[in-house]
Design a protein around this motif. Structure first.
Motif, PDB file in Angstrom:
ATOM      1  N   ALA A 102       0.805  -1.179  -0.058  1.00  0.00           N
ATOM      2  CA  ALA A 102       0.070   0.145   0.044  1.00  0.00           C
ATOM      3  C   ALA A 102       0.937   1.245  -0.015  1.00  0.00           C
ATOM      4  N   LYS A 103       1.954   1.220   0.826  1.00  0.00           N
ATOM      5  CA  LYS A 103       2.840   2.417   0.810  1.00  0.00           C
ATOM      6  C   LYS A 103       3.538   2.671  -0.580  1.00  0.00           C
ATOM      7  N   GLU A 104       3.846   1.641  -1.260  1.00  0.00           N
ATOM      8  CA  GLU A 104       4.564   1.794  -2.510  1.00  0.00           C
ATOM      9  C   GLU A 104       3.325   2.128  -3.556  1.00  0.00           C
ATOM     10  N   ALA A 105       2.198   1.766  -3.480  1.00  0.00           N
ATOM     11  CA  ALA A 105       1.299   2.084  -4.478  1.00  0.00           C
ATOM     12  C   ALA A 105       0.845   3.633  -4.108  1.00  0.00           C
ATOM     13  N   ASN A 106       1.017   4.044  -2.780  1.00  0.00           N
ATOM     14  CA  ASN A 106       0.628   5.469  -2.597  1.00  0.00           C
ATOM     15  C   ASN A 106       1.964   6.310  -2.991  1.00  0.00           C
ATOM     16  N   ARG A 107       3.029   5.751  -2.983  1.00  0.00           N
ATOM     17  CA  ARG A 107       4.158   6.653  -3.574  1.00  0.00           C
ATOM     18  C   ARG A 107       4.262   6.803  -4.927  1.00  0.00           C
ATOM     19  N   THR A 108       3.789   5.626  -5.762  1.00  0.00           N
ATOM     20  CA  THR A 108       3.950   5.668  -7.233  1.00  0.00           C
ATOM     21  C   THR A 108       2.769   6.821  -7.545  1.00  0.00           C
ATOM     22  N   ILE A 109       1.421   6.658  -6.961  1.00  0.00           N
ATOM     23  CA  ILE A 109       0.470   7.403  -7.275  1.00  0.00           C
ATOM     24  C   ILE A 109       0.741   8.995  -7.134  1.00  0.00           C
ATOM     25  N   GLY A 110       1.365   9.143  -6.069  1.00  0.00           N
ATOM     26  CA  GLY A 110       2.193  10.519  -5.790  1.00  0.00           C
ATOM     27  C   GLY A 110       2.813  10.911  -6.774  1.00  0.00           C
ATOM     28  N   GLU A 111       3.749   9.812  -7.512  1.00  0.00           N
ATOM     29  CA  GLU A 111       4.392  10.303  -8.495  1.00  0.00           C
ATOM     30  C   GLU A 111       3.663  10.824  -9.847  1.00  0.00           C
ATOM     31  N   ILE A 112       2.676  10.107  -9.927  1.00  0.00           N
ATOM     32  CA  ILE A 112       1.656  10.454 -11.003  1.00  0.00           C
ATOM     33  C   ILE A 112       1.133  11.714 -10.788  1.00  0.00           C
ATOM     34  N   ARG A 113       0.683  12.085  -9.568  1.00  0.00           N
ATOM     35  CA  ARG A 113       0.103  13.224  -9.291  1.00  0.00           C
ATOM     36  C   ARG A 113       1.239  14.525  -9.733  1.00  0.00           C
ATOM     37  N   LYS A 114       2.547  14.156  -9.418  1.00  0.00           N
ATOM     38  CA  LYS A 114       3.485  15.101  -9.830  1.00  0.00           C
ATOM     39  C   LYS A 114       3.312  15.377 -11.284  1.00  0.00           C
ATOM     40  N   VAL A 115       3.298  14.208 -11.985  1.00  0.00           N
ATOM     41  CA  VAL A 115       3.321  14.588 -13.446  1.00  0.00           C
ATOM     42  C   VAL A 115       2.067  15.229 -13.780  1.00  0.00           C
ATOM     43  N   VAL A 116       0.868  15.043 -13.366  1.00  0.00           N
ATOM     44  CA  VAL A 116      -0.147  15.940 -13.581  1.00  0.00           C
ATOM     45  C   VAL A 116       0.253  17.352 -13.214  1.00  0.00           C
ATOM     46  N   ALA A 117       0.799  17.423 -12.011  1.00  0.00           N
ATOM     47  CA  ALA A 117       0.938  19.030 -11.762  1.00  0.00           C
ATOM     48  C   ALA A 117       1.923  19.518 -12.662  1.00  0.00           C
ATOM     49  N   LYS A 118       2.963  18.799 -13.330  1.00  0.00           N
ATOM     50  CA  LYS A 118       4.005  19.512 -14.148  1.00  0.00           C
ATOM     51  C   LYS A 118       3.188  19.701 -15.351  1.00  0.00           C
ATOM     52  N   LEU A 119       2.275  18.952 -16.112  1.00  0.00           N
ATOM     53  CA  LEU A 119       1.731  18.972 -17.033  1.00  0.00           C
ATOM     54  C   LEU A 119       0.648  20.266 -16.890  1.00  0.00           C
ATOM     55  N   TYR A 120      -0.094  20.349 -15.846  1.00  0.00           N
ATOM     56  CA  TYR A 120      -1.137  21.463 -15.718  1.00  0.00           C
ATOM     57  C   TYR A 120      -0.867  22.356 -14.611  1.00  0.00           C
ATOM     58  N   SER A 121      -1.242  21.843 -13.320  1.00  0.00           N
ATOM     59  CA  SER A 121      -1.071  22.627 -12.424  1.00  0.00           C
ATOM     60  C   SER A 121      -1.015  21.898 -10.884  1.00  0.00           C
ATOM     61  N   GLN A 122      -0.755  22.383  -9.858  1.00  0.00           N
ATOM     62  CA  GLN A 122      -0.971  21.643  -8.476  1.00  0.00           C
ATOM     63  C   GLN A 122      -2.424  21.446  -8.393  1.00  0.00           C
ATOM     64  N   ASP A 123      -3.045  22.448  -8.720  1.00  0.00           N
ATOM     65  CA  ASP A 123      -4.620  22.650  -8.382  1.00  0.00           C
ATOM     66  C   ASP A 123      -5.370  21.429  -9.135  1.00  0.00           C
ATOM     67  N   ILE A 124      -4.656  21.266 -10.594  1.00  0.00           N
ATOM     68  CA  ILE A 124      -5.529  20.088 -11.120  1.00  0.00           C
ATOM     69  C   ILE A 124      -5.124  18.635 -10.664  1.00  0.00           C
ATOM     70  N   ALA A 125      -3.566  18.510 -10.295  1.00  0.00           N
ATOM     71  CA  ALA A 125      -3.218  17.589  -9.546  1.00  0.00           C
ATOM     72  C   ALA A 125      -4.011  17.055  -8.063  1.00  0.00           C
ATOM     73  N   ASP A 126      -4.355  18.175  -7.607  1.00  0.00           N
ATOM     74  CA  ASP A 126      -5.018  18.009  -6.308  1.00  0.00           C
ATOM     75  C   ASP A 126      -6.549  17.482  -6.548  1.00  0.00           C
ATOM     76  N   LYS A 127      -6.797  17.730  -7.691  1.00  0.00           N
ATOM     77  CA  LYS A 127      -8.295  17.395  -8.018  1.00  0.00           C
ATOM     78  C   LYS A 127      -8.630  16.000  -8.806  1.00  0.00           C
ATOM     79  N   ILE A 128      -7.555  15.521  -9.507  1.00  0.00           N
ATOM     80  CA  ILE A 128      -7.912  14.471 -10.524  1.00  0.00           C
ATOM     81  C   ILE A 128      -7.853  13.352  -9.331  1.00  0.00           C
ATOM     82  N   ARG A 129      -8.667  12.436  -9.599  1.00  0.00           N
ATOM     83  CA  ARG A 129      -8.733  11.089  -8.897  1.00  0.00           C
ATOM     84  C   ARG A 129      -8.042  10.006  -9.616  1.00  0.00           C
ATOM     85  N   ILE A 130      -7.064   9.312  -8.594  1.00  0.00           N
ATOM     86  CA  ILE A 130      -6.276   8.265  -8.973  1.00  0.00           C
ATOM     87  C   ILE A 130      -6.366   7.091  -8.218  1.00  0.00           C
ATOM     88  N   LEU A 131      -6.904   6.035  -8.724  1.00  0.00           N
ATOM     89  CA  LEU A 131      -7.259   4.659  -8.117  1.00  0.00           C
ATOM     90  C   LEU A 131      -6.075   3.918  -8.177  1.00  0.00           C
TER      91      LEU A 131
END
Ligand code: PGA
Length: 256
Positions: A185-214
């Motif tokens: 679970a912690k590794e899945a959490n870390r990887t999903i955190g990395e995905i959120r960083k990719v979204v933040a880089k592509l768009y913004s932190q606001d979009i990264a905070d909104k997008i739902r990642i399963l």
């Protein structure tokens, strides 16, 4: 910043008419016992042949939404064996799973085709559930994060920030799918955190905070609570454990 959790059942190529009815009836009974105000968004993705029946059974049940397991991005025409977005929308389908590793691997679906589907889905007002994930070899050779970053960047190409914020991503390590061996679970959490960083880089932190990642990959009633306790994990995309009403309802409870 609260993101509403999602529990999504991917039936894959399972359930005939009778089994589909039994499962949907069982889920409806199970959720009728739960506090609606605390429930995650519940999604089921039947096969195309079971869609009509599922649509009919849940038409007065706003707590369950339908997803399709695939779509063809073209509007209509000579695409033997394919189904269009209009047809899915006709059955009140709200979500479409795209980029699943089974389709990437067995049906050679490319990142470009997945992006084409994502754009068509959003243009129609539906929501893509964009899957990504690494093979065991990629994980062992340390390229998980770059591989997933590439899949997500390509899937979201030319998609507006507003549409990206509505989209759903599912991180599904291929070695964890159908194997009974869930990602830690912690590794899945870390990887999903990395995905959120990719979204933040592509768009913004606001979009990264909104997008739902399963997270997806051998999610079970015994793993869901720890998975849902991770701050980056917004829910589960579940195959095997979504095929029995009891276990699917347990997963919903685990996300409450
Ligand atoms: P699984 O499948 O839960 O059976 O591992 C997950 C998925 O492929 O979406």
């Amino acid at each position: 910043m609260a993101r509403r959790p999602i529990i999504a059942g991917n039936w894959k190529m399972n359930n005939n008419k009778a089994q589909a009815k039994e499962l949907v009836d069982g889920i409806m009974y199970g959720i009728s016992q739960l506090d609606a105000s605390k429930m995650p968004e519940v999604i089921i993705a039947p096969t195309y042949t079971a869609l009509w029946q599922a649509y009919d059974l849940i038409k007065n049940e706003p707590k369950i939404a339908l997803a399709a397991q695939n779509v063809n991005p073209n509007p209509s025409g000579a695409y033997t064996g394919e189904v269009s977005l209009d047809m899915l929308a006709d059955f009140n389908v709200k979500f479409v799973i795209i980029g699943h590793s089974e389709r990437r691997q067995m049906f050679n679906e490319s990142d470009e085709f997945i992006n084409e589907k994502a754009k068509a889905i959003l243009a129609k007002g539906l929501i893509p559930i964009i899957c990504c994930g690494e093979t065991l070899e990629q994980r062992e050779s340390g390229v998980t994060d770059t591989h997933i970053a590439s899949q997500i960047t390509k899937a979201l190409k030319d998609i507006s920030a507003e549409d990206a914020a509505k989209s759903v991503i599912a991180y599904e390590p291929i070695w964890a799918i159908g194997t009974g061996k869930s990602c830690d679970a912690k590794e899945a959490n870390r990887t999903i955190g990395e995905i959120r960083k990719v979204v933040a880089k592509l768009y913004s932190q606001d979009i990264a905070d909104k997008i739902r990642i399963l997270y997806g990959g051998s999610v079970k009633p015994s793993t869901i609570v720890e998975q849902m306790a991770q701050p980056e994990i917004d829910g589960g995309l579940i195959g095997g454990a979504s095929l029995k009403a009891d276990s699917f309802v347990e997963l919903i409870k685990g996300a409450m």
